[in-house]
Enzyme design. Structure first.
Site: not given
Length: 336
Positions: A11, A34, A191, A244, A254-255, A279
């Site tokens: 990843g 990838r 979370k 977290d 934070s996404r 994502v």
């Protein structure tokens, strides 16, 4: 003398790359990405600008886009792919991974349809391997910048966990152990949904009192469901729970929080995800979390509103009006 432990991380996103960098400072490590261009940049320029700007990576960190090359010689495998890609990646890994190699998940989501946690998917696809996770309040860019942080390696076998601690631990990145794998993993999953609610609060400008309320009542929801599913209450007060949750709800990096903020400004979920180019696990997880709540008869009012926003088109304003209608009971109702 025994040879050094070789770590393979699958990843090439922000956190996968960061964990590979942590390992590379202690032992030989290889990162699988990838994208050929990402692997080439890591090898030649020692950066991953797509996800981590111009932050330098260790020159000792290798990278490849060939999964067999990454996995064949691995003594430890770290899965840093998103939860929705976990099974397919593991199926690609299976022919190349030696028996009994420990497999560690970094993912914080649930598999769609099966509702399996990432470590359960690993056990299903790669039976016979020790399985665990590494999680905590870890924002990748801050870790690479050398700011102090901590994580937990959670797995049933404490002897294996102890050996894994040393692979990622350094002076400013502390790695603890926890034998509550289920609770530790659920903290990372749940979370993300609460963080979307926190982002909506930020975008709506509802104030610090409301944000604090969402965070603490969100923790209560996490703990209720986690205990109902077999986790330990104290785990949710630790690094993979409260820790977290705080980092994900409070940080502009934070996404999941950014998804909530974008929704609050009137953007669709699809627009926010496209703009981020990354994502946000909470979007895919919200509906599954509600299914688990119904199955275990656990009330999840904040998660319910988030699910309605990301899956049914409810606005952020309507979601917060819905929370205002929630009846206040004893603060620790259903927690202990």
């Amino acid at each position: 003398m025994t040879r050094p432990i070789r770590v393979a991380v699958l990843g090439g996103g922000s956190w996968g790359t960061t964990v590979a960098a942590l390992a590379a400072r202690n032992t030989p490590a290889i990162l699988w990405a990838r994208d050929d261009d990402v692997a080439r940049e890591v090898n030649e320029q020692h950066t991953n600008t797509r996800y981590l700007d111009d932050r330098e990576l260790p020159e000792s960190l290798e990278a490849t886009s060939d999964i067999a090359e990454a996995v064949t010689a691995a003594d430890v495998l770290v899965m840093g792919v998103p939860s929705h890609a976990m099974r397919s990646a593991l199926e690609d890994v299976a022919p190349h991974l030696r028996p009994w190699v420990p497999v560690i998940s970094l993912a914080k989501g649930l598999e769609q349809g099966t509702r399996l946690r990432p470590t359960q998917v690993i056990s299903e696809v790669l039976p016979g391997h020790p399985v665990g996770l590494m999680a905590g309040p870890n924002l990748a860019k801050e870790v690479l910048d050398g700011m102090a942080a901590a994580a937990v390696v959670a797995m049933a076998d404490d002897r294996v966990a102890q050996s894994l601690q040393t692979l990622f631990h350094n002076r400013v990145f502390r790695v603890y152990r926890n034998d509550d794998l289920l609770g530790s993993e659920l903290g990372g999953v749940l979370k993300n949904v609460i963080a979307i609610a926190a982002g909506m609060a930020e975008g709506l400008g509802v104030g610090d009192n409301t944000r604090a309320m969402v965070l603490t009542r969100g923790l209560a929801e996490m703990t209720r469901l986690g205990e109902a599913m077999g986790g330990q209450a104290r785990t949710f007060a630790g690094l993979t729970g409260l820790g977290d949750l705080m980092a994900t709800c409070m940080s502009p990096q934070s996404r999941n929080r950014r998804v909530g903020e974008g929704i609050a400004t009137g953007k669709t979920v699809e627009q926010v995800i496209e703009e981020m180019g990354q994502v946000a696990e909470g979007v895919k997880t919200a509906r599954t979390v509600m299914e688990l709540g119904a199955e275990h008869d656990v009330a999840l009012p904040i998660c319910c509103e988030v699910d309605a926003v990301v899956n049914e088109g409810r606005t952020a304003t309507e979601a917060y009006r819905g929370l205002q209608r929630e009846t206040a009971r004893a603060e620790h109702h259903g927690v202990y």
